[in-house]
Design a protein around this motif. Structure first.
Motif, PDB file in Angstrom:
ATOM      1  N   UNK A 200      39.264 108.634  14.934  1.00 59.83           N
ATOM      2  CA  UNK A 200      39.965 107.819  15.820  1.00 59.83           C
ATOM      3  C   UNK A 200      38.807 106.906  16.459  1.00 59.83           C
ATOM      4  N   UNK A 201      39.326 105.760  16.925  1.00 61.36           N
ATOM      5  CA  UNK A 201      38.335 105.040  17.624  1.00 61.36           C
ATOM      6  C   UNK A 201      37.974 105.255  18.818  1.00 61.36           C
ATOM      7  N   UNK A 202      36.659 104.931  19.397  1.00 62.76           N
ATOM      8  CA  UNK A 202      36.218 105.341  20.762  1.00 62.76           C
ATOM      9  C   UNK A 202      37.564 104.669  21.787  1.00 62.76           C
ATOM     10  N   UNK A 203      38.102 105.792  22.321  1.00 61.36           N
ATOM     11  CA  UNK A 203      39.022 105.035  23.491  1.00 61.36           C
ATOM     12  C   UNK A 203      40.379 104.976  22.800  1.00 61.36           C
ATOM     13  N   UNK A 204      40.685 105.371  21.476  1.00 62.43           N
ATOM     14  CA  UNK A 204      42.155 105.379  21.141  1.00 62.43           C
ATOM     15  C   UNK A 204      42.361 103.934  20.449  1.00 62.43           C
ATOM     16  N   UNK A 205      43.686 103.955  20.090  1.00 64.15           N
ATOM     17  CA  UNK A 205      44.269 102.709  19.441  1.00 64.15           C
ATOM     18  C   UNK A 205      44.281 101.537  20.319  1.00 64.15           C
ATOM     19  N   UNK A 206      44.453 101.651  21.697  1.00 65.73           N
ATOM     20  CA  UNK A 206      44.562 100.606  22.541  1.00 65.73           C
ATOM     21  C   UNK A 206      43.158  99.775  22.773  1.00 65.73           C
ATOM     22  N   UNK A 207      42.287 100.780  22.741  1.00 59.08           N
ATOM     23  CA  UNK A 207      40.733 100.216  22.542  1.00 59.08           C
ATOM     24  C   UNK A 207      40.398  99.602  21.650  1.00 59.08           C
ATOM     25  N   UNK A 208      40.851  99.944  20.259  1.00 57.48           N
ATOM     26  CA  UNK A 208      40.826  99.454  19.035  1.00 57.48           C
ATOM     27  C   UNK A 208      41.158  97.880  19.078  1.00 57.48           C
ATOM     28  N   UNK A 209      42.504  97.806  19.500  1.00 56.83           N
ATOM     29  CA  UNK A 209      43.069  96.575  19.670  1.00 56.83           C
ATOM     30  C   UNK A 209      42.293  95.810  20.291  1.00 56.83           C
ATOM     31  N   UNK A 210      41.848  96.100  21.508  1.00 57.51           N
ATOM     32  CA  UNK A 210      40.860  95.041  22.316  1.00 57.51           C
ATOM     33  C   UNK A 210      39.692  94.847  21.943  1.00 57.51           C
ATOM     34  N   UNK A 211      39.007  95.645  21.062  1.00 55.47           N
ATOM     35  CA  UNK A 211      37.773  95.418  20.384  1.00 55.47           C
ATOM     36  C   UNK A 211      38.260  94.313  19.196  1.00 55.47           C
ATOM     37  N   UNK A 212      39.192  94.341  18.593  1.00 56.52           N
ATOM     38  CA  UNK A 212      39.356  93.291  17.678  1.00 56.52           C
ATOM     39  C   UNK A 212      39.508  92.114  18.303  1.00 56.52           C
ATOM     40  N   UNK A 213      40.527  91.904  19.172  1.00 60.37           N
ATOM     41  CA  UNK A 213      40.877  90.722  19.784  1.00 60.37           C
ATOM     42  C   UNK A 213      39.620  89.970  20.348  1.00 60.37           C
ATOM     43  N   UNK A 214      38.923  90.909  20.920  1.00 58.48           N
ATOM     44  CA  UNK A 214      37.564  90.237  21.589  1.00 58.48           C
ATOM     45  C   UNK A 214      36.571  89.721  20.412  1.00 58.48           C
ATOM     46  N   UNK A 215      36.393  90.559  19.273  1.00 50.57           N
ATOM     47  CA  UNK A 215      35.423  90.116  18.254  1.00 50.57           C
ATOM     48  C   UNK A 215      35.720  88.940  17.279  1.00 50.57           C
ATOM     49  N   UNK A 216      37.154  88.747  17.360  1.00 48.36           N
ATOM     50  CA  UNK A 216      37.583  87.800  16.257  1.00 48.36           C
ATOM     51  C   UNK A 216      36.907  86.435  16.654  1.00 48.36           C
ATOM     52  N   UNK A 217      36.615  85.791  15.654  1.00 49.62           N
ATOM     53  CA  UNK A 217      36.223  84.178  15.785  1.00 49.62           C
ATOM     54  C   UNK A 217      37.339  83.245  14.818  1.00 49.62           C
ATOM     55  N   UNK A 218      38.101  82.845  15.046  1.00 51.61           N
ATOM     56  CA  UNK A 218      39.050  82.307  14.136  1.00 51.61           C
ATOM     57  C   UNK A 218      38.528  81.162  13.437  1.00 51.61           C
ATOM     58  N   UNK A 219      38.526  80.992  12.360  1.00 52.82           N
ATOM     59  CA  UNK A 219      37.517  80.239  11.475  1.00 52.82           C
ATOM     60  C   UNK A 219      38.074  78.733  11.656  1.00 52.82           C
ATOM     61  N   UNK A 220      37.126  77.685  11.659  1.00 49.84           N
ATOM     62  CA  UNK A 220      37.712  76.312  12.116  1.00 49.84           C
ATOM     63  C   UNK A 220      38.386  75.932  10.958  1.00 49.84           C
ATOM     64  N   UNK A 221      37.981  76.062   9.736  1.00 52.07           N
ATOM     65  CA  UNK A 221      38.842  75.842   8.501  1.00 52.07           C
ATOM     66  C   UNK A 221      40.382  76.230   8.663  1.00 52.07           C
ATOM     67  N   UNK A 222      40.405  77.371   9.105  1.00 54.91           N
ATOM     68  CA  UNK A 222      41.953  77.929   8.941  1.00 54.91           C
ATOM     69  C   UNK A 222      42.775  77.078  10.044  1.00 54.91           C
ATOM     70  N   UNK A 223      41.886  77.054  11.423  1.00 49.28           N
ATOM     71  CA  UNK A 223      42.837  76.201  12.165  1.00 49.28           C
ATOM     72  C   UNK A 223      43.095  74.858  11.818  1.00 49.28           C
ATOM     73  N   UNK A 224      42.325  74.099  11.115  1.00 47.50           N
ATOM     74  CA  UNK A 224      42.546  72.782  10.776  1.00 47.50           C
ATOM     75  C   UNK A 224      43.796  72.764  10.010  1.00 47.50           C
ATOM     76  N   UNK A 225      43.649  73.557   9.190  1.00 51.25           N
ATOM     77  CA  UNK A 225      44.818  73.785   8.085  1.00 51.25           C
ATOM     78  C   UNK A 225      46.228  74.543   8.531  1.00 51.25           C
ATOM     79  N   UNK A 226      45.825  74.984   9.753  1.00 57.49           N
ATOM     80  CA  UNK A 226      47.170  75.606  10.286  1.00 57.49           C
ATOM     81  C   UNK A 226      47.517  77.086   9.448  1.00 57.49           C
ATOM     82  N   UNK A 227      46.349  77.659   9.055  1.00 55.46           N
ATOM     83  CA  UNK A 227      46.528  78.915   8.515  1.00 55.46           C
ATOM     84  C   UNK A 227      46.489  80.158   9.286  1.00 55.46           C
ATOM     85  N   UNK A 228      47.545  80.751   9.215  1.00 50.18           N
ATOM     86  CA  UNK A 228      47.679  82.158   9.953  1.00 50.18           C
ATOM     87  C   UNK A 228      48.183  83.129   9.235  1.00 50.18           C
TER      88      UNK A 228
END
Length: 228
Positions: free
Chosen positions: A135-163
């Motif tokens: 288990x991630x420290x704090x549970x699944x909700x804390x894991x989702x928050x950590x991923x949302x804060x840590x992700x940096x959307x790549x510029x190339x993917x943004x320019x090409x509209x990749x998701x």
């Protein structure tokens, strides 16, 4: 004066027709008589074969009592000869090794404690499902928050509209560290690389346990990249 006969007074005129009609009627009566006649059919049963079989005599031959086999030859009697040694003779003392001693020595040399082998195998084994999942420290909700804060959307993917959603798997060691992170299902090389970077920066997890002991567990986490 010439005498003339009347054609009605000719008696030979219908003689031939009468004969033919008589023959036809006679043949018809004869044919009907043959058809109505019946014949008695007598079936004669031939009993020659049965009489022959009954008259034959069957001889039953029985094997005569065979004589009993001869008794086996008696085993030769072995006489044991004892050599008497005088007390004055001195014998050299030699160490005699038996087969049991050699087997015990071999067992001592090749013996390995089974508990040690089991511990080594359990330390290397990776589980997918255990009694207590990591288990991630704090549970699944804390894991989702950590991923949302840590992700940096790549510029190339943004320019090409990749998701899309990148599925990553990793192993949680017995001490909670994250190792062997890999992409199970990717979307784009830039998104896959960013997902692996976030997985490797996660803090220590609470390790999984099997029978009350911490074990290595393989875990899967999906990371969704979505453009706003």
């Amino acid at each position: 004066m010439e005498i003339k006969k009347s054609p009605k007074a000719d008696l030979e005129r219908g003689k031939t027709l009468g004969i033919l009609m008589g023959m036809v009627v006679g043949l018809a009566v004869l044919f009907v008589g043959f058809e109505w006649g019946s014949h008695d059919v007598q079936v004669v049963k031939y009993e020659g074969v049965a009489d022959t079989i009954a008259e034959e005599e069957i001889e039953i031959t029985r094997p005569e009592n065979a004589p009993p086999p001869p008794p086996p030859p008696s085993a030769p009697v072995v006489t044991e000869v004892l050599n008497v040694v005088e007390d004055d003779v001195e014998l050299d003392q030699q160490e005699i090794l038996t087969s049991e001693d050699s087997q015990s020595d071999a067992q001592v040399q090749t013996y390995v404690a089974p508990s040690v082998v089991e511990e080594e195998e359990s330390a290397q084994q990776i589980f997918t499902v255990v009694e207590e999942m990591p288990q991630f420290p704090g549970g699944d909700a804390a894991l989702l928050q950590f991923i949302a804060k840590s992700i940096k959307y790549p510029v190339i993917a943004q320019e090409n509209g990749i998701q899309g959603r990148v599925v990553c798997s990793f192993v949680v060691n017995k001490d909670g560290t994250i190792v062997d992170a890999e992409v199970v299902r990717g979307v784009d090389p830039s998104l896959d690389k960013e997902a692996l970077r976030v997985i490797n920066t996660m803090p220590k997890w609470t390790p999984g346990k099997q029978r009350g002991k911490p074990v290595r567990v393989k875990y899967t986490v999906p990371i969704t990249f979505r453009l706003q």
